[in-house]
Write an enzyme that holds these catalytic residues in place. Structure first.
Site, short mmCIF file in Angstrom:
data_model
loop_
_atom_site.label_atom_id
_atom_site.label_comp_id
_atom_site.label_asym_id
_atom_site.label_seq_id
_atom_site.Cartn_x
_atom_site.Cartn_y
_atom_site.Cartn_z
CB CYS C 148 -64.05 59.08 -8.54
SG CYS C 148 -62.49 58.19 -8.86
CE1 TYR C 149 -60.24 56.34 -4.47
CE2 TYR C 149 -58.77 56.65 -6.32
CZ TYR C 149 -59.40 55.80 -5.43
OH TYR C 149 -59.19 54.45 -5.50
#
Lengths: 344, 344, 344, 344
Positions: C148-149
């Site tokens: 996600c990051y």
């Protein structure tokens, strides 16, 4: 006074630490834990750095006896073991758990699913609903501090039931609590992603505080009742609101209800009867020992809606426990409990 | 279908846009605003960039008449003016506001403090509680889409009242809503710092949805009742939970209640009767058009606790409005409404 | 298409179910779980009642091979075991976990503390940052879906680094995530009472997404960098914001940055370059597959602040996985991913 | 001491009331308001019932002069008018607004868009960053209490900049604040439905606290710097976290940074240097006057990440103001400020 806290790592224990820290009669606080003996308290709870840089102690009877007062904020069952041997032996005992609240051991066994404490110990104990039981509290060595829901429920309903202004046989109690009431053990019901932006209902008709409420009504107002009681989990940390509904007795008006409450609590510094309806909310008592009460009659149905709010970890736990300690030791009831609510 | 949305900037309007965007029968959406004509919709709402990079249009009768269906999500009073001239003139009209909901103009005037619409227009309109009024909805040009509280209340109570399983004369309705129900105008009740980590009670016995609930019970179950109804503001954005309490009629069991509900809604795709009690919560319908219902009998008091949850801006507003449009146009009721709830 | 989801009970799995449910090319979804085989999915997740009233299946190779595509949303280490035997044998494999993301097995072992998958399997896999790797994704049987990051970070930084508009050797990346990123296992960091009304920093300089970001910058822009990367936990469920800081290269202006981004993503339907500064926030992509990007130059320091937002469980997990499936199967990239963000 | 509070209805004012209520040297508090004179304070704020059942007073110079100390928590521009005539005339003046913070009137005019106060009054004032300016604070009649962001930023960075351990020319400051920092006026940025479950970035490079931070660094460490400073809005009410990034100077280690901070603040009771990294968060200072600081060096990039947390309405406003009053009056710095943080 030398104070001991058993179960210091739980939310009730942490709140006792927060409040007792500024209590002018308390000169020392011992922190006990059965499972984490030796742990530096402020390593576990960095918010207490510089304040409680000391290890948790092992629970040993000989040390406990040297204290003036012991608070226990433990799961049900623990004080059933720990407290009876201390009775008659010195320290005042204030139990924030449910062990000694129910006078009938069968009722306790049924709702808690545990063995009740020895009946002698129960008989010695006083139910710590301060505003209704000051004399017994003053005399008793052991205080059964009330549950959070019963505190907010009984404080708002007892005057009206006792004066026969509402029909207690038809009481509906819709309870709403912040999540801290579930304690500090992580689980499904308290998992942020499923609790935030969510509203749940739980333990419908089955909460163990039901018999405590019914016993309280019977004890202080002499009415034998069965209540409908349901609990909701609100996506916030602190705060309880109790919305109760009951038919009015004949010829009773909203004004009668308000006056009854004001009169009963005229000398109770923590009870506030709020008559404005603009915004009645849990935050008006946040972080404080207040219990605010509001009533409103519905002229269309001739029923009263009675609302009360407390901070569940203060008046619903640690705050009332300290209030009871103050009564036991002959101190002003508000000593150490003059915190102004954090409205924001 | 060509669709118009009046009041597109409000929360009801935004939710119509969200849901209609993926409705396979909708080929064009016109966005109208009386106060912000000309404003680029996606400048005002960046979440709609690339999707609605077009200006808000002025409300003009001639344009409205060319549409197939018009939704209005406006403050009470607006459609009272705009809709009557369009009756008999083409587009289906679906009103998400309260203007046409109450059949009795005096009741409307009393609870809304506004002049009611012309009685002819009221007579032409159908009350849009889809599951209970499909035939009238199909025939009517103008739909009065129900309020959020009445939707969740009526869907859960009507079967039980109609079958005389509960005593409707003693209904207590404890309503809880997320903050989006208060709309998009900033104010004290919706100011984050005073709403977050707080639980409020408001409009005790005085909410304008009370007569709508009573009218709905009368209309669909032939019972004339006065209910006690109270509303609470929950620190979350979306979601409504209704907790209702009523005594059981003689010889009625929990099983009767569950079967009655299941039977009534056997062919209603958006109604789910949930029998597990583990966690009944608003998030299980979040972002969807479902209404979930749960009942539980308290054997100690012989009362039923009936709980229902909806997403207030979907089944309580935009979703039900689209469901009604589907019924009006002979489409499958679920068209465009197959969103799966966002549990997390 | 017949689809299988391994790890359906996790948040990635639940989001795959939510999104695939309305994907027009998906005709069947099998739900697999190693630990809860046989459990009725909708009993465990009542929000899926009426939609997924079917049991979780046991993971068996023979069944998996009959599928067209398999998504795995499991803890690191699981697909290392499950996926290699399926390579060359039919179904497309899309891994939402970290197992196949890092090309260098030593780096994987160092940051994940686990044995890396067989090097042959790693070599076969494509890194699924869709907008930057469509050709490889189309050809590969196994997709390593990005973290996600890294997704939000790389999408915003890559064009600027690749065009040498910012100094990548001095990148500071301040990451902020909602709590759902921590998954569905209850623990201290996700316990509501300690997460609500609180902001935490965690894994400073130590997050396992750091090597993935550095590898992505190297892979797509040919710059070898070491970034400073820090993660914060925001008291909300969904959403990631990445705030990155870097010095501008000589003679570069804000306009250059904006044009570079717009040009790079001119044909990427899910990337939006937002130039208004009024309110740039995570909710503008909530529940959708969008990644929104905003840049601003500080003329006082000649540095750029680059901000991007995604919904961590959509573009940061399940949504991008489906986008990759669409690319693999030659479908329009947006199929099944046209959800409008829930701004409220 | 007789105390006056101007702007008592704002959040700064309310917090002054909360904290001063239990300050043992304060015998009376006058509450002033220009716009709501005569309003019963506890009607407006029911959380103060029984505590402040008294009307707001009109601001009149003659009454103000009779006080010992006046706190003003007002919008920028108000104390520019009110305070100068009181200089040399008795009461100590503590300004929680920005009016007197910036020594350079042009800088004030540029960032605040307002006329600066008379230069004589500015010259008389001391900047109230207590830990760094005790001597000037003791002597000055007028204190410019620092902004919330500058307080948390300067306390964490100043020792390291002053000792030349980090490269101040490359400071990146990523600031995050709860919503109460935006004050009590409802608006779009603070509307619950759009702020809850959302994370925003605002005033990128443009916050009026930027020149205050740069002036503070110059004033106390003799370094002339331009910082990159960006602010984020966190969906919580109280709390600020500042995450700062800077390259280390040669041969500097994490241990040097920690020792420098510990040494500097060895005699500052409200500053805590936290070395455990388990959970560093805003709640560890909630409701208290603490500022907690944590540093961590990234060996891969040779940069330091410096983190600090405060309660924005306590150490960032009312608490530090009272701390300054204590210094001015020769009291122990902690008088009235011994509140234990509310971790839950």
């Amino acid at each position: 006074m030398k104070v001991g806290i058993i179960g210091a790592s739980g939310y009730g224990g942490l709140e006792l630490v927060r409040l007792l820290h500024n209590h002018r009669e308390v000169e020392h606080i011992d922190l006990y834990s059965s499972s984490e003996e030796g742990t530096q308290f402020s390593s576990k709870f960095p918010h207490l750095s510089k304040l409680y840089d000391r290890p948790l102690k092992q629970i040993e009877e000989v040390h406990l006896k040297a204290l003036d007062v012991i608070f226990a904020s433990t799961p049900a069952g623990v004080t059933t073991e720990i407290f009876p041997p201390l009775i008659g032996n010195g320290p005042r005992l204030i139990d924030l758990a449910g062990d000694f609240r129910l006078k009938d051991p069968d009722v306790y066994a049924h709702w808690y699913g545990k063995s009740p404490p020895p009946s002698g110990a129960i008989a010695e104990s006083a139910y710590g609903l301060t505003e209704w039981n000051r004399d017994s509290i003053r005399r008793a060595q052991l205080i059964a501090n009330p549950g959070c829901y019963p505190t907010a429920t009984l404080l708002s309903l007892l005057p009206l039931v006792k004066e026969r202004l509402i029909d207690a046989s038809q009481l509906i109690i819709d309870a709403k609590s912040g999540v801290s009431g579930a304690g500090n053990t992580p689980g499904r019901m308290t998992h942020f992603s499923e609790t935030n932006e969510n509203l749940s209902i739980y333990k419908i008709h089955e909460h163990q505080h039901i018999p405590e409420i019914e016993q309280g009504i019977s004890l202080f107002s002499n009415e034998k009742v069965a209540v409908t009681f349901t609990t909701h989990l609100i996506p916030m940390t602190r705060g309880i609101m109790i919305t109760s509904y009951a038919p009015l007795k004949s010829n009773v008006t909203e004004q009668h209800l308000i006056e009854c409450l004001k009169e009963k609590y005229a000398h109770s510094p923590f009870i506030r009867i709020v008559t404005e309806t603009a915004k009645f909310c849990t935050k008006q008592v946040y972080g404080s020992n207040f219990c605010d009460i509001h009533v409103k009659v519905d002229p269309r149905t001739n029923r009263a809606t009675i609302v009360s709010v407390i901070d569940n970890v203060v008046k619903g736990a640690a705050g009332q426990a300290i209030q009871n300690m103050n009564v036991q030791f002959g101190l002003d009831e508000t000593t150490g409990l003059t915190q102004v609510p954090l409205f924001i």
